[in-house]
Enzyme design. Structure first.
Site, PDB file in Angstrom:
ATOM      1  N   LYS A 142      -3.723  -2.380  -1.538  1.00 44.22           N
ATOM      2  CA  LYS A 142      -4.391  -0.915  -1.798  1.00 44.22           C
ATOM      3  C   LYS A 142      -4.594  -0.713  -3.233  1.00 44.22           C
ATOM      4  O   LYS A 142      -4.211  -1.560  -4.043  1.00 44.22           O
ATOM      5  CB  LYS A 142      -3.159   0.075  -1.444  1.00 44.22           C
ATOM      6  CG  LYS A 142      -1.634  -0.461  -1.835  1.00 44.22           C
ATOM      7  CD  LYS A 142      -1.174  -0.664  -3.151  1.00 44.22           C
ATOM      8  CE  LYS A 142      -1.388   0.099  -4.394  1.00 44.22           C
ATOM      9  NZ  LYS A 142      -1.008  -0.005  -5.660  1.00 44.22           N
ATOM     10  N   TYR A 198       0.165   6.179  -3.174  1.00 51.65           N
ATOM     11  CA  TYR A 198       1.749   6.527  -2.601  1.00 51.65           C
ATOM     12  C   TYR A 198       2.097   7.715  -2.161  1.00 51.65           C
ATOM     13  O   TYR A 198       2.546   7.920  -1.098  1.00 51.65           O
ATOM     14  CB  TYR A 198       2.772   5.776  -3.147  1.00 51.65           C
ATOM     15  CG  TYR A 198       2.788   4.229  -3.475  1.00 51.65           C
ATOM     16  CD1 TYR A 198       3.254   3.476  -2.124  1.00 51.65           C
ATOM     17  CD2 TYR A 198       2.025   3.616  -4.479  1.00 51.65           C
ATOM     18  CE1 TYR A 198       3.170   1.944  -2.371  1.00 51.65           C
ATOM     19  CE2 TYR A 198       2.203   2.110  -4.505  1.00 51.65           C
ATOM     20  CZ  TYR A 198       2.302   1.318  -3.432  1.00 51.65           C
ATOM     21  OH  TYR A 198       2.490  -0.047  -3.495  1.00 51.65           O
TER      22      TYR A 198
HETATM   23  P1  NAD Z   1      -2.317  -9.271 -11.542  1.00 53.55           P
HETATM   24  O1  NAD Z   1      -3.188  -8.729 -12.551  1.00 53.55           O
HETATM   25  O2  NAD Z   1      -0.942  -9.481 -11.581  1.00 53.55           O
HETATM   26  O3  NAD Z   1      -3.031 -10.484 -10.579  1.00 53.55           O
HETATM   27  C1  NAD Z   1      -4.637 -10.008 -10.343  1.00 53.55           C
HETATM   28  C2  NAD Z   1      -4.949 -11.351 -10.032  1.00 53.55           C
HETATM   29  O4  NAD Z   1      -6.432 -11.607  -9.816  1.00 53.55           O
HETATM   30  C3  NAD Z   1      -4.749 -12.446 -11.173  1.00 53.55           C
HETATM   31  O5  NAD Z   1      -4.387 -13.820 -10.735  1.00 53.55           O
HETATM   32  C4  NAD Z   1      -6.077 -12.793 -11.868  1.00 53.55           C
HETATM   33  O6  NAD Z   1      -6.349 -14.078 -12.302  1.00 53.55           O
HETATM   34  C5  NAD Z   1      -7.072 -12.523 -10.631  1.00 53.55           C
HETATM   35  N1  NAD Z   1      -8.342 -11.969 -10.932  1.00 53.55           N
HETATM   36  C6  NAD Z   1      -9.642 -12.555 -10.319  1.00 53.55           C
HETATM   37  N2  NAD Z   1     -10.572 -11.966 -10.921  1.00 53.55           N
HETATM   38  C7  NAD Z   1     -10.219 -11.080 -11.896  1.00 53.55           C
HETATM   39  C8  NAD Z   1     -10.945 -10.527 -12.596  1.00 53.55           C
HETATM   40  N3  NAD Z   1     -12.287 -10.196 -12.749  1.00 53.55           N
HETATM   41  N4  NAD Z   1     -10.191  -9.899 -13.846  1.00 53.55           N
HETATM   42  C9  NAD Z   1      -8.807  -9.572 -13.705  1.00 53.55           C
HETATM   43  N5  NAD Z   1      -8.245 -10.562 -12.853  1.00 53.55           N
HETATM   44  C10 NAD Z   1      -8.845 -11.034 -11.850  1.00 53.55           C
HETATM   45  O7  NAD Z   1      -2.315  -7.731 -10.403  1.00 53.55           O
HETATM   46  P2  NAD Z   1      -1.266  -7.553  -9.472  1.00 53.55           P
HETATM   47  O8  NAD Z   1      -0.642  -6.530  -9.751  1.00 53.55           O
HETATM   48  O9  NAD Z   1      -1.261  -8.787  -8.648  1.00 53.55           O
HETATM   49  O10 NAD Z   1      -2.343  -6.628  -8.513  1.00 53.55           O
HETATM   50  C11 NAD Z   1      -3.476  -7.105  -7.749  1.00 53.55           C
HETATM   51  C12 NAD Z   1      -3.638  -5.972  -6.470  1.00 53.55           C
HETATM   52  O11 NAD Z   1      -2.491  -5.983  -5.756  1.00 53.55           O
HETATM   53  C13 NAD Z   1      -4.169  -4.617  -6.721  1.00 53.55           C
HETATM   54  O12 NAD Z   1      -5.134  -4.175  -6.054  1.00 53.55           O
HETATM   55  C14 NAD Z   1      -2.926  -3.813  -6.709  1.00 53.55           C
HETATM   56  O13 NAD Z   1      -3.056  -2.446  -6.682  1.00 53.55           O
HETATM   57  C15 NAD Z   1      -2.330  -4.558  -5.789  1.00 53.55           C
HETATM   58  N6  NAD Z   1      -0.645  -4.298  -5.817  1.00 53.55           N
HETATM   59  C16 NAD Z   1       0.048  -3.691  -4.708  1.00 53.55           C
HETATM   60  C17 NAD Z   1       1.231  -3.527  -4.896  1.00 53.55           C
HETATM   61  C18 NAD Z   1       2.181  -3.331  -3.639  1.00 53.55           C
HETATM   62  O14 NAD Z   1       3.292  -3.019  -3.422  1.00 53.55           O
HETATM   63  N7  NAD Z   1       1.406  -3.178  -2.471  1.00 53.55           N
HETATM   64  C19 NAD Z   1       2.119  -4.097  -6.023  1.00 53.55           C
HETATM   65  C20 NAD Z   1       1.287  -4.480  -7.122  1.00 53.55           C
HETATM   66  C21 NAD Z   1      -0.120  -4.651  -7.128  1.00 53.55           C
END
Ligand code: NAD
Length: 377
Positions: free
Chosen positions: A143, A228
């Site tokens: 999401k 949320y």
């Molecule tokens: P994060 O920054 O920790 O991880 C993102 C990943 O994507 C990294 O490994 C990064 O290297 C990679 N990536 C690939 N291409 C990229 C680019 N062009 N720029 C930046 N990063 C790139 O982020 P996250 O917290 O893991 O969030 C990722 C997704 O998950 C988002 O859509 C966020 O909304 C969602 N999320 C959902 C929940 C949940 O509880 N459902 C919790 C946290 C995050």
């Protein structure tokens, strides 16, 4: 560690810090929650998943999947070879199931992967999900599923055309205390629902992170955490809103630049006459509360949407359902949805994600124009 993670760990103690329950012990509870017998070894179908985006949340999902019986992490897609190597060792992932962002279309020739879980920054979801669908694999997408309703519709269409399922990572749709309130509402135990309040936010840290970059996040707090409250307003009332009003406030325009919302208050009106009042913010910690009121009683959750344990009570007393790591149950249930056509209590399909984005589009429009925006419901 960013502020969001610190905040969540402060509230939850973190999974790692739960002293007497290993993830394996949750597996039993997870199996019970999803209806399989804890005594017999599971012999049904297993969803073989590749995770795309090995960041913070991807890591959390991978760890939670260790306790799954019906879903297994078998592949990775990442732009960072060192991360791929580390994940291969940690999760015993064979070289043939490792891809990067350039070559992952080749996954179509890999019979050992059923689904790809897209866990990258929001702006990448649409294109990546469509490529996965075209490769003939089921899509699970984090999401917000896309940056707006138009993109979400394109993803739905592509998955339909490719005859693959599209699911959105709405982990709260499988959370036991949340489901108990939904059960009570459906059973009439809350009477006629009149009001919902959703408060979701945290104080975001590092100004350089992608969540504060409109091009990658598609907005600000609303896309990340306000969603949320939007989603909760729908599953708590059981209705689709017919109008939206919204007001935006900004205390730090240097950190929250043009198009990146810091705080939005929004109101939703439902066909029955019920109303919702919500707050989405990137500048207040410990804001994670749902409250639903009907003519027959009330229910409240606080925390309502973090990684848990979720806590709450109703007019009948405390909610006592056991905590299970959300991502473990989510992946067990998604395995059943994808492989066995199970219908979840609250949908997690692309249409569900699209409904939230239509509302978010309207919230942004209302905040910009100061006008009440009608929705088709
Ligand atoms: P994060 O920054 O920790 O991880 C993102 C990943 O994507 C990294 O490994 C990064 O290297 C990679 N990536 C690939 N291409 C990229 C680019 N062009 N720029 C930046 N990063 C790139 O982020 P996250 O917290 O893991 O969030 C990722 C997704 O998950 C988002 O859509 C966020 O909304 C969602 N999320 C959902 C929940 C949940 O509880 N459902 C919790 C946290 C995050």
């Amino acid at each position: 560690m960013n502020n969001r993670r610190k905040f969540l760990q402060h509230l939850t103690g973190g999974i790692a810090a739960l002293p007497f329950l290993s993830l394996n012990s949750f597996a039993t509870t997870g199996a019970e929650a999803s209806g399989s017998s804890p005594e017999l070894p599971y012999a049904g179908p297993v969803l073989r998943v590749a995770i795309m985006g090995l960041g913070g949340y991807g890591t959390m999902v991978a760890e939670a999947m260790r306790a799954c019986k019906k879903a297994k992490l078998v592949g990775v897609i990442s732009g960072t070879p060192a991360k791929i190597n580390a994940w291969q060792t940690r999760y015993h992932i064979p070289e043939k199931n490792c891809y990067n962002y350039e070559n992952f279309d080749k996954i179509k020739d890999n019979p050992d992967i059923d689904a790809v879980y897209v866990i990258t920054p929001n702006a990448l979801h649409k294109e990546q999900a469509i490529r996965v669908a075209r490769a003939g694999k089921h899509v699970i997408c984090e999401k917000p599923m896309a940056l707006n309703a138009k993109e979400a519709q394109e993803m739905i269409d592509a998955c339909k055309k490719a005859n693959v399922k599209l699911l959105v990572g709405y982990r709260m749709h499988f959370e036991p205390k949340t489901l108990e309130i939904i059960r009570m509402r459906k059973a009439g135990e809350l009477g006629k629902v009149q009001f919902f309040q959703g408060l979701t936010g945290f104080a975001i840290g590092d100004p350089g992170q992608w969540r504060l970059n409109k091009a990658l996040a598609g907005g600000g707090a609303m896309m990340d955490i306000g969603i949320y409250s939007v989603n909760g307003a729908r599953y708590m009332t059981g209705e689709e809103p017919v109008w939206v009003t919204a007001e935006e406030t900004k205390t730090d325009p240097a950190k929250f630049r043009e198009g990146v919302d810091e705080t939005i208050q929004f109101q939703l009106g439902f066909p029955s006459g019920a109303v919702a009042s919500c707050l989405s913010t990137y500048s207040m910690n410990f804001l994670d509360r749902f409250f639903v009121l009907g003519t027959g009683g009330f229910a409240e959750l606080q925390p309502a949407t973090n990684y848990g344990p979720i806590q709450g009570k109703t007019h009948k007393g405390p909610l006592t359902a056991l905590h299970v790591p959300h991502q473990t149950v989510q992946m067990e249930e998604m395995s059943d949805i994808i492989l066995q056509n199970k219908t979840p209590i609250v949908p997690v399909d692309g249409e569900e994600g699209l409904k939230d984005l239509k509302i978010i589009d309207a919230i942004y429009q209302a905040a910009k124009t100061g006008k009440k925006v009608p929705l088709s419901g």
